[in-house]
Design a protein around this motif. Sequence first.
Motif, PDB file in Angstrom:
ATOM      1  N   LEU A 315       0.835  -1.200   0.000  1.00 30.01           N
ATOM      2  CA  LEU A 315       0.000   0.000   0.000  1.00 30.01           C
ATOM      3  C   LEU A 315       0.874   1.257   0.000  1.00 30.01           C
ATOM      4  O   LEU A 315       0.644   2.199  -0.781  1.00 30.01           O
ATOM      5  CB  LEU A 315      -0.909  -0.004   1.221  1.00 30.01           C
ATOM      6  N   ILE A 316       1.880   1.283   0.870  1.00 30.26           N
ATOM      7  CA  ILE A 316       2.778   2.440   0.928  1.00 30.26           C
ATOM      8  C   ILE A 316       3.530   2.605  -0.381  1.00 30.26           C
ATOM      9  O   ILE A 316       3.669   3.719  -0.915  1.00 30.26           O
ATOM     10  CB  ILE A 316       3.749   2.294   2.118  1.00 30.26           C
ATOM     11  N   ALA A 317       4.003   1.481  -0.935  1.00 34.02           N
ATOM     12  CA  ALA A 317       4.702   1.545  -2.228  1.00 34.02           C
ATOM     13  C   ALA A 317       3.771   2.033  -3.336  1.00 34.02           C
ATOM     14  O   ALA A 317       4.187   2.778  -4.234  1.00 34.02           O
ATOM     15  CB  ALA A 317       5.266   0.172  -2.576  1.00 34.02           C
ATOM     16  N   SER A 318       2.500   1.625  -3.275  1.00 33.80           N
ATOM     17  CA  SER A 318       1.529   2.055  -4.292  1.00 33.80           C
ATOM     18  C   SER A 318       1.284   3.552  -4.225  1.00 33.80           C
ATOM     19  O   SER A 318       1.123   4.214  -5.269  1.00 33.80           O
ATOM     20  CB  SER A 318       0.209   1.302  -4.103  1.00 33.80           C
ATOM     21  N   ILE A 319       1.261   4.106  -3.026  1.00 31.21           N
ATOM     22  CA  ILE A 319       1.084   5.550  -2.896  1.00 31.21           C
ATOM     23  C   ILE A 319       2.322   6.278  -3.413  1.00 31.21           C
ATOM     24  O   ILE A 319       2.234   7.350  -4.022  1.00 31.21           O
ATOM     25  CB  ILE A 319       0.771   5.919  -1.438  1.00 31.21           C
ATOM     26  N   GLY A 320       3.513   5.684  -3.221  1.00 31.31           N
ATOM     27  CA  GLY A 320       4.711   6.232  -3.847  1.00 31.31           C
ATOM     28  C   GLY A 320       4.623   6.183  -5.361  1.00 31.31           C
ATOM     29  O   GLY A 320       5.026   7.125  -6.063  1.00 31.31           O
ATOM     30  N   LEU A 321       4.077   5.078  -5.890  1.00 26.58           N
ATOM     31  CA  LEU A 321       3.876   4.946  -7.335  1.00 26.58           C
ATOM     32  C   LEU A 321       2.860   5.960  -7.838  1.00 26.58           C
ATOM     33  O   LEU A 321       2.985   6.490  -8.950  1.00 26.58           O
ATOM     34  CB  LEU A 321       3.410   3.525  -7.654  1.00 26.58           C
ATOM     35  N   MET A 322       1.860   6.250  -7.016  1.00 24.21           N
ATOM     36  CA  MET A 322       0.890   7.281  -7.356  1.00 24.21           C
ATOM     37  C   MET A 322       1.584   8.636  -7.526  1.00 24.21           C
ATOM     38  O   MET A 322       1.284   9.406  -8.452  1.00 24.21           O
ATOM     39  CB  MET A 322      -0.175   7.370  -6.259  1.00 24.21           C
ATOM     40  N   GLY A 323       2.532   8.926  -6.644  1.00 20.02           N
ATOM     41  CA  GLY A 323       3.309  10.153  -6.780  1.00 20.02           C
ATOM     42  C   GLY A 323       4.140  10.159  -8.046  1.00 20.02           C
ATOM     43  O   GLY A 323       4.254  11.194  -8.727  1.00 20.02           O
ATOM     44  N   LEU A 324       4.710   9.008  -8.389  1.00 17.23           N
ATOM     45  CA  LEU A 324       5.498   8.908  -9.620  1.00 17.23           C
ATOM     46  C   LEU A 324       4.638   9.223 -10.836  1.00 17.23           C
ATOM     47  O   LEU A 324       5.041   9.972 -11.741  1.00 17.23           O
ATOM     48  CB  LEU A 324       6.089   7.498  -9.736  1.00 17.23           C
ATOM     49  N   GLY A 325       3.424   8.658 -10.871  1.00 15.46           N
ATOM     50  CA  GLY A 325       2.535   8.899 -12.006  1.00 15.46           C
ATOM     51  C   GLY A 325       2.070  10.336 -12.088  1.00 15.46           C
ATOM     52  O   GLY A 325       2.085  10.953 -13.164  1.00 15.46           O
ATOM     53  N   SER A 326       1.667  10.905 -10.955  1.00 11.64           N
ATOM     54  CA  SER A 326       1.218  12.295 -10.969  1.00 11.64           C
ATOM     55  C   SER A 326       2.371  13.236 -11.285  1.00 11.64           C
ATOM     56  O   SER A 326       2.173  14.292 -11.903  1.00 11.64           O
ATOM     57  CB  SER A 326       0.593  12.663  -9.623  1.00 11.64           C
ATOM     58  N   GLY A 327       3.591  12.848 -10.881  1.00 12.82           N
ATOM     59  CA  GLY A 327       4.762  13.669 -11.195  1.00 12.82           C
ATOM     60  C   GLY A 327       5.070  13.698 -12.682  1.00 12.82           C
ATOM     61  O   GLY A 327       5.618  14.682 -13.185  1.00 12.82           O
TER      62      GLY A 327
END
Length: 408
Positions: A315-327
């Motif tokens: 879950l934490i890694a997925s939220i980091g991935l969410m930041g990568l995508g939005s970035g």
Amino acid sequence: MSNSAVDPALKRLLGAIVAIVFFTYVGQFLLNAAIAPLARAMGLAEWHIGFMLSLAALMVAVLSQPWGRASQSWGRKPVLVTALCLAFTAAALFSLTTFLRTSGLIPVSVAAVGIIVARGGFFGAAVAAVPPTGQALIAQHTPDERSRVKAMAAFGASFNIAAVVGALLSGLLASWWLLAPVYATPITVGIALVLALVTLPRTGGAQRRPLPPKMSAFDSRIRAFLAAGLGMFFAMGVVHITVGFVMQDRYGLAPSQAVFTTGLAMVAQALGAMGSQLVLVPRLAWPPRRLMRVGLSVLLVAVALVAAPVPLWLLIASIGLMGLGSGLASPGYNAGASLAVSAGEQGAVAGLLSATGGVTWIFAPIVSTSVYGYSPTLALSLAVVAAAVSLSVTVFHPSFTRAKHTPT
């Protein structure tokens, strides 16, 4: 003028804008991270804080385009300096209200009105000027697509850096003294004000240029970008608002553990966005449309993982991935809409781009928490649907399928 003459000036200007945004939003995140325990210490109700945040978002949504248009007329520097003076005053009023309440000199009702007006209305209205004016200033000095995308990426990264630094600094200061983040906020905003006064170039004022016309959110040149951005920001807002509840309900964490893991997830998201904006976007040199398609694809996968019953680490890694995508998507969102309009419309379009995010933060907290109380899965599914709709816009809408725009 040769590129060698332009690039150093552009780098100095971009560095100044990034520093101004950084110190302004460090001040905002200092308050955001400390507001919940501070509210309990002041005897405020939860709805006071919710109303304060919604009012701030409303101010951003309503005033972003007027500030952007004003920057086109008065000049970028006068608008930024004016807005930062107002933000400094608002932060000082918030600090004064906090001091008076914690000293027992005013009742809870007066303190509630004070923080809602100062931090919600006043501070939100002032800070609403910073993103559109900064984006318009960048557009003014970046004549080609590649330089504008790179500059917008660095501009966006400054928000994420401020989020990380503000959250960490708030925790450190609050562990020493709960009121320290409150009193530190006027200092950081004051630093941003001094930087704006000293480093920004002088620009033309209202006597030289009439106030440009308003731009409609339904303008055919930009409405697809705004629609894609609306879904992206809404999906991220739903996750941000509900993730703290998910930590407790799905994984059975105690409140103190949930605060830590939620903070860790938010740092992961900010670091992912920073990695995209500072490393990937400049090296990939993709056009805005491709950045949005790929970024939103990554965001959709990440939000779907958050909605699924995955282990906590994932879950934490997925939220980091969410930041990568939005970035990846955000620089394409800002640069693509900017490149679609003329030079005289940069302030207006920058205001609309910023207002789109503000609109989502008016409704996302209310909608997501209401639906979450009925069904956590349904609430997170809203984020998945919003991300999917945004991605569909970038794949099928004619604005993203026809030949690319070139700046006017």
